[in-house]
Scaffold this motif. Structure first.
Motif: not given
Length: 506
Positions: A385, A399, A431, A433, A438, A445, A497, A499
């Motif tokens: 996060e 994000n 990216s 959530g 988000d 994201g 989150d 990525q």
């Protein structure tokens, strides 16, 4: 072939699927045997007596967890109480997520409270009902506790009498306004609470307590997630007094708080007093990343997990990702062992040291990258996060802002020629959530690539101005009908989150 965007979307959905309440509970919870049944939790067996199984829960994802648990436990469940955010049943109903709602004639009572994630009278009512259920249990009973980190703390407010909820809230706000860190606020909250900091587990004694936990905290510390109602607290009254002294509040406390602090035990409850408790992490960011890695390998990628504990200011994290991507692109053109590769590696190690990401062994990670070879597409996954300093009045979330910053950083590197090999790579950064929200937007994201930023600049858009105004959502909305926004709707879960960096040679 599938586009990188389709791949990234499929990885994100796979990661989400593994931490959604129903599949998570079905993997972990089984009933075994007819006459004298046993509850199997991740392979541990707990004997059940007829009419002696109770359930309580609190937090954002608990409604879906409770619905799945009741389906598994059926007639064996005697009674349950869950405390969930205000309006969540209606939101799930509207979103058509029936599987996350309790069936009619459920044995579980639902109390909604904590409007805007702040403890209130309704949340207190729910907490008191949970407290009374726990206090009435005997050695024959088993209490199943469902804990969802996000919102779990606000939904379990039960100050030690005679402290009133407003007095505890006022003190917490005062501490926050003087700059107390979230860890410090939690220590004070736990010390003044009946149920946090192991309080719930102690009240339920001598019943067997089994906690199933969905973690939304980096590193999954049991005493921090939802303020640790079933875990031994590592803090004492001394720690609380120290914090109040530090922020100069010791001499302006309400009488009730003074009374409680002066009569509290000076040492935290010994861990051996928790022998009746089993705390089990059901879902976490790490689990979601492992599933995404597994899926990426299925799609033909060489996949590595960087860290499940990425934290820090969004600009610094974006720089870390940009330099990592440039290093990967050098690998595709066999230049990673030259001076540019060395420079990027040095920068990366320095940045990682500044960000202090727990458990990130960057040296080892870079070593593993060297062994990948230039012929396979690469997928790097990470989670955690980030934080955003709000300076503007735009619409976005951490994000979307991270994705846009990575895209812009890569575009700049390409434009200055600092990383010419980037031209030999197709790059996508995602990216998102895991709760599907988000910031104050309907996106979870965004997807971004250096090409998207180049296109925006050609159209005369000032990308840096969007970032200065924290307006990443508006930026992404302007392209291909929002095609670059990641929209999942409410997910009913939350493990922070995720990525993904996807790279293939062109």
């Amino acid at each position: 072939p599938m586009s990188l965007r389709e791949h990234a979307l499929s990885l994100f959905r796979g990661a989400l699927g593994t931490v959604r309440p129903a599949p998570m509970l079905r993997r972990a919870l089984k009933l075994q045997g007819e006459g004298s049944p046993q509850l199997l939790v991740k392979g541990q067996a707990f004997p059940l007596k007829r009419d002696h199984l109770y359930l309580v829960g609190f937090g954002k994802a608990v409604l879906g967890m409770a619905a799945a648990a009741e389906e598994i436990l059926g007639e064996h469940l005697t009674r349950g109480i869950i405390n969930v955010p205000l309006g969540i049943q209606e939101s799930l109903q509207r979103a058509g997520m029936q599987e996350m709602l309790l069936k009619p004639h459920s044995r579980i009572q639902v109390i909604e409270g904590a409007k805007n994630n702040l403890p209130d009278a309704e949340a207190l009512k729910g907490a008191v009902a949970i407290q009374e259920l726990a206090e009435g249990l005997t050695a024959d009973d088993l209490l199943l506790v469902l804990i969802s980190g996000r919102g779990g703390s606000a939904l379990l407010p039960a100050p030690i009498p005679p402290i009133l909820l407003e007095e505890k809230e006022k003190l917490t706000k005062l501490l926050a306004s003087r700059g107390a860190a979230i860890q410090e606020l939690n220590i004070v909250r736990k010390t003044l609470s009946m149920l946090k900091g192991g309080g719930l587990a102690q009240l339920a004694h001598p019943a067997q307590v089994v906690s199933l936990i969905l973690s939304d905290v980096i590193g999954d510390p049991l005493d921090i997630i939802a303020s640790g109602p079933t875990a031994p607290s590592s803090h004492s009254v001394q720690d609380c007094l120290q914090i109040l002294t530090k922020y100069n509040l010791l001499h302006s406390l309400p009488k009730s708080v003074e009374m409680v602090l002066s009569s509290s035990p000076t040492k935290p409850t010994a861990p051996e007093n928790y022998s009746h408790v089993s705390n089990i992490i059901l879902g976490s960011n790490r689990l979601a990343l492992e599933e995404a890695r597994h899926q990426a390998e299925g799609l033909g990628y060489a996949a590595l997990v960087l860290s499940a504990a990425v934290q820090g200011e969004v600009g610094s994290v974006a720089t870390l990702y940009c330099q990592l991507i440039q290093l990967l692109c050098l690998g595709f053109s066999s230049l990673a062992e030259g001076p540019l590769g060395d420079e990027l590696r040095g920068n990366l190690l320095q940045l990682a040291a500044e960000l202090q990401i727990p458990g990130l062994h960057l040296e080892e990670f870079l070593q593993a990258l060297r062994g990948l070879g230039p012929d396979r597409p690469i997928c790097i996954l990470a989670g955690g996060e980030t934080t955003v300093q709000l300076r503007g009045t735009g619409k976005g979330g951490r994000n979307q802002e991270l994705a846009l910053r990575v895209g812009l950083g890569l575009h700049k590197a390409q434009a200055t020629g600092a990383s010419s090999p980037q031209g030999r790579c197709e790059i996508l950064f995602l990216s998102g959530g895991t709760d599907g929200q988000d910031g104050p937007t309907e996106a979870a994201g965004a997807f971004c690539s250096p090409g998207l930023v180049a296109e925006a600049l050609q159209e005369g858009l000032d990308v840096e101005a969007f970032l200065r105004n924290n307006d990443s959502y508006t930026f992404f909305s302007q392209f291909q009908g929002g095609h670059h926004l990641l929209v999942t709707g409410l997910t009913g879960t939350n493990v922070m989150d995720i990525q993904a960096i996807l790279i293939r040679a062109t």
